[in-house]
Design a protein around this motif. Structure first.
Motif, PDB file in Angstrom:
ATOM      1  N   ALA A 128      11.742  19.915  -1.320  1.00  0.00           N
ATOM      2  CA  ALA A 128      10.908  21.113  -1.432  1.00  0.00           C
ATOM      3  C   ALA A 128      11.097  21.752  -2.803  1.00  0.00           C
ATOM      4  N   GLY A 129       9.991  22.118  -3.419  1.00  0.00           N
ATOM      5  CA  GLY A 129      10.015  22.782  -4.709  1.00  0.00           C
ATOM      6  C   GLY A 129       9.880  21.832  -5.885  1.00  0.00           C
ATOM      7  N   GLU A 130       9.960  20.545  -5.662  1.00  0.00           N
ATOM      8  CA  GLU A 130       9.848  19.572  -6.749  1.00  0.00           C
ATOM      9  C   GLU A 130       8.451  18.962  -6.727  1.00  0.00           C
ATOM     10  N   ARG A 131       7.651  19.276  -7.730  1.00  0.00           N
ATOM     11  CA  ARG A 131       6.245  18.868  -7.737  1.00  0.00           C
ATOM     12  C   ARG A 131       6.070  17.347  -7.773  1.00  0.00           C
ATOM     13  N   ALA A 132       6.882  16.653  -8.569  1.00  0.00           N
ATOM     14  CA  ALA A 132       6.743  15.196  -8.676  1.00  0.00           C
ATOM     15  C   ALA A 132       7.043  14.520  -7.341  1.00  0.00           C
ATOM     16  N   SER A 133       8.044  15.010  -6.633  1.00  0.00           N
ATOM     17  CA  SER A 133       8.377  14.467  -5.319  1.00  0.00           C
ATOM     18  C   SER A 133       7.238  14.718  -4.329  1.00  0.00           C
ATOM     19  N   TRP A 134       6.621  15.873  -4.420  1.00  0.00           N
ATOM     20  CA  TRP A 134       5.503  16.232  -3.547  1.00  0.00           C
ATOM     21  C   TRP A 134       4.313  15.308  -3.799  1.00  0.00           C
ATOM     22  N   GLU A 135       4.008  15.059  -5.086  1.00  0.00           N
ATOM     23  CA  GLU A 135       2.885  14.183  -5.421  1.00  0.00           C
ATOM     24  C   GLU A 135       3.148  12.749  -4.963  1.00  0.00           C
ATOM     25  N   GLN A 136       4.386  12.286  -5.111  1.00  0.00           N
ATOM     26  CA  GLN A 136       4.728  10.932  -4.660  1.00  0.00           C
ATOM     27  C   GLN A 136       4.593  10.823  -3.147  1.00  0.00           C
ATOM     28  N   GLN A 137       4.990  11.854  -2.432  1.00  0.00           N
ATOM     29  CA  GLN A 137       4.865  11.847  -0.967  1.00  0.00           C
ATOM     30  C   GLN A 137       3.398  11.786  -0.551  1.00  0.00           C
ATOM     31  N   LEU A 138       2.526  12.503  -1.271  1.00  0.00           N
ATOM     32  CA  LEU A 138       1.091  12.452  -0.963  1.00  0.00           C
ATOM     33  C   LEU A 138       0.516  11.063  -1.228  1.00  0.00           C
ATOM     34  N   ARG A 139       0.937  10.434  -2.340  1.00  0.00           N
ATOM     35  CA  ARG A 139       0.454   9.082  -2.644  1.00  0.00           C
ATOM     36  C   ARG A 139       0.914   8.084  -1.580  1.00  0.00           C
ATOM     37  N   THR A 140       2.166   8.206  -1.149  1.00  0.00           N
ATOM     38  CA  THR A 140       2.702   7.311  -0.123  1.00  0.00           C
ATOM     39  C   THR A 140       1.952   7.486   1.184  1.00  0.00           C
ATOM     40  N   ARG A 141       1.684   8.729   1.543  1.00  0.00           N
ATOM     41  CA  ARG A 141       0.954   8.999   2.787  1.00  0.00           C
ATOM     42  C   ARG A 141      -0.468   8.449   2.716  1.00  0.00           C
ATOM     43  N   ALA A 142      -1.131   8.643   1.588  1.00  0.00           N
ATOM     44  CA  ALA A 142      -2.499   8.149   1.432  1.00  0.00           C
ATOM     45  C   ALA A 142      -2.533   6.624   1.474  1.00  0.00           C
ATOM     46  N   GLN A 143      -1.530   5.981   0.881  1.00  0.00           N
ATOM     47  CA  GLN A 143      -1.500   4.527   0.877  1.00  0.00           C
ATOM     48  C   GLN A 143      -1.278   3.991   2.290  1.00  0.00           C
ATOM     49  N   GLY A 144      -0.527   4.718   3.114  1.00  0.00           N
ATOM     50  CA  GLY A 144      -0.310   4.312   4.498  1.00  0.00           C
ATOM     51  C   GLY A 144      -1.577   4.409   5.335  1.00  0.00           C
ATOM     52  N   GLN A 145      -2.528   5.230   4.898  1.00  0.00           N
ATOM     53  CA  GLN A 145      -3.786   5.386   5.614  1.00  0.00           C
ATOM     54  C   GLN A 145      -4.898   4.523   5.026  1.00  0.00           C
ATOM     55  N   GLU A 176      -6.945   1.447   4.644  1.00  0.00           N
ATOM     56  CA  GLU A 176      -7.203   0.274   5.480  1.00  0.00           C
ATOM     57  C   GLU A 176      -7.145  -1.031   4.684  1.00  0.00           C
ATOM     58  N   TYR A 177      -7.468  -0.992   3.408  1.00  0.00           N
ATOM     59  CA  TYR A 177      -7.454  -2.211   2.610  1.00  0.00           C
ATOM     60  C   TYR A 177      -6.036  -2.729   2.415  1.00  0.00           C
ATOM     61  N   SER A 178      -5.075  -1.812   2.233  1.00  0.00           N
ATOM     62  CA  SER A 178      -3.707  -2.269   2.041  1.00  0.00           C
ATOM     63  C   SER A 178      -3.054  -2.658   3.365  1.00  0.00           C
ATOM     64  N   ARG A 179      -3.593  -2.223   4.487  1.00  0.00           N
ATOM     65  CA  ARG A 179      -3.020  -2.536   5.792  1.00  0.00           C
ATOM     66  C   ARG A 179      -3.618  -3.791   6.406  1.00  0.00           C
ATOM     67  N   SER A 180      -4.692  -4.295   5.861  1.00  0.00           N
ATOM     68  CA  SER A 180      -5.363  -5.446   6.474  1.00  0.00           C
ATOM     69  C   SER A 180      -4.553  -6.729   6.234  1.00  0.00           C
ATOM     70  N   PRO A 181      -4.661  -7.692   7.143  1.00  0.00           N
ATOM     71  CA  PRO A 181      -3.927  -8.955   6.975  1.00  0.00           C
ATOM     72  C   PRO A 181      -4.376  -9.727   5.730  1.00  0.00           C
ATOM     73  N   ALA A 182      -5.607  -9.556   5.309  1.00  0.00           N
ATOM     74  CA  ALA A 182      -6.093 -10.271   4.129  1.00  0.00           C
ATOM     75  C   ALA A 182      -5.393  -9.796   2.873  1.00  0.00           C
ATOM     76  N   ALA A 183      -4.935  -8.553   2.850  1.00  0.00           N
ATOM     77  CA  ALA A 183      -4.274  -8.019   1.673  1.00  0.00           C
ATOM     78  C   ALA A 183      -2.796  -8.359   1.649  1.00  0.00           C
ATOM     79  N   ALA A 184      -2.258  -8.874   2.760  1.00  0.00           N
ATOM     80  CA  ALA A 184      -0.834  -9.213   2.825  1.00  0.00           C
ATOM     81  C   ALA A 184      -0.557 -10.428   1.925  1.00  0.00           C
TER      82      ALA A 184
END
Length: 79
Positions: free
Chosen positions: A49-66, A68-76
């Motif tokens: 909390a309070g660290e902007r870079a950590s917050w932005e990285q957490q948002l990128r990680t969350r977005a990447q988890g959602q 569908e292209y990175s989660r599909s078996p074809a992208a594995a």
């Protein structure tokens, strides 16, 4: 005919009892930036909390988890 008149009278009286749809209190906008944090119980693990870079990285990680292209078996990667 009497039933129709009674139904019309009831619907007219029901319309008089309608509550106001106005909001009583105005919503106050927060003055603090989002990366400053909230309640610790709702913070994601690995986020400081309070660290902007950590917050932005957490948002990128969350977005990447959602993503569908990175989660599909074809992208594995092929083994």
């Amino acid at each position: 005919m009497l039933i129709v008149a009674a139904a019309a009278a009831l619907s007219a009286l029901a319309a008089c009892g309608e509550r106001s749809q106005e909001l009583g209190a105005k919503r106050v906008k927060a003055d603090t930036p989002a990366h400053t944090g909230g309640q610790a119980a709702y913070n994601a693990p690995g986020w400081n909390a309070g660290e902007r870079a950590s917050w932005e990285q957490q948002l990128r990680t969350r977005a990447q988890g959602q993503n569908e292209y990175s989660r599909s078996p074809a992208a594995a990667p092929q083994q």
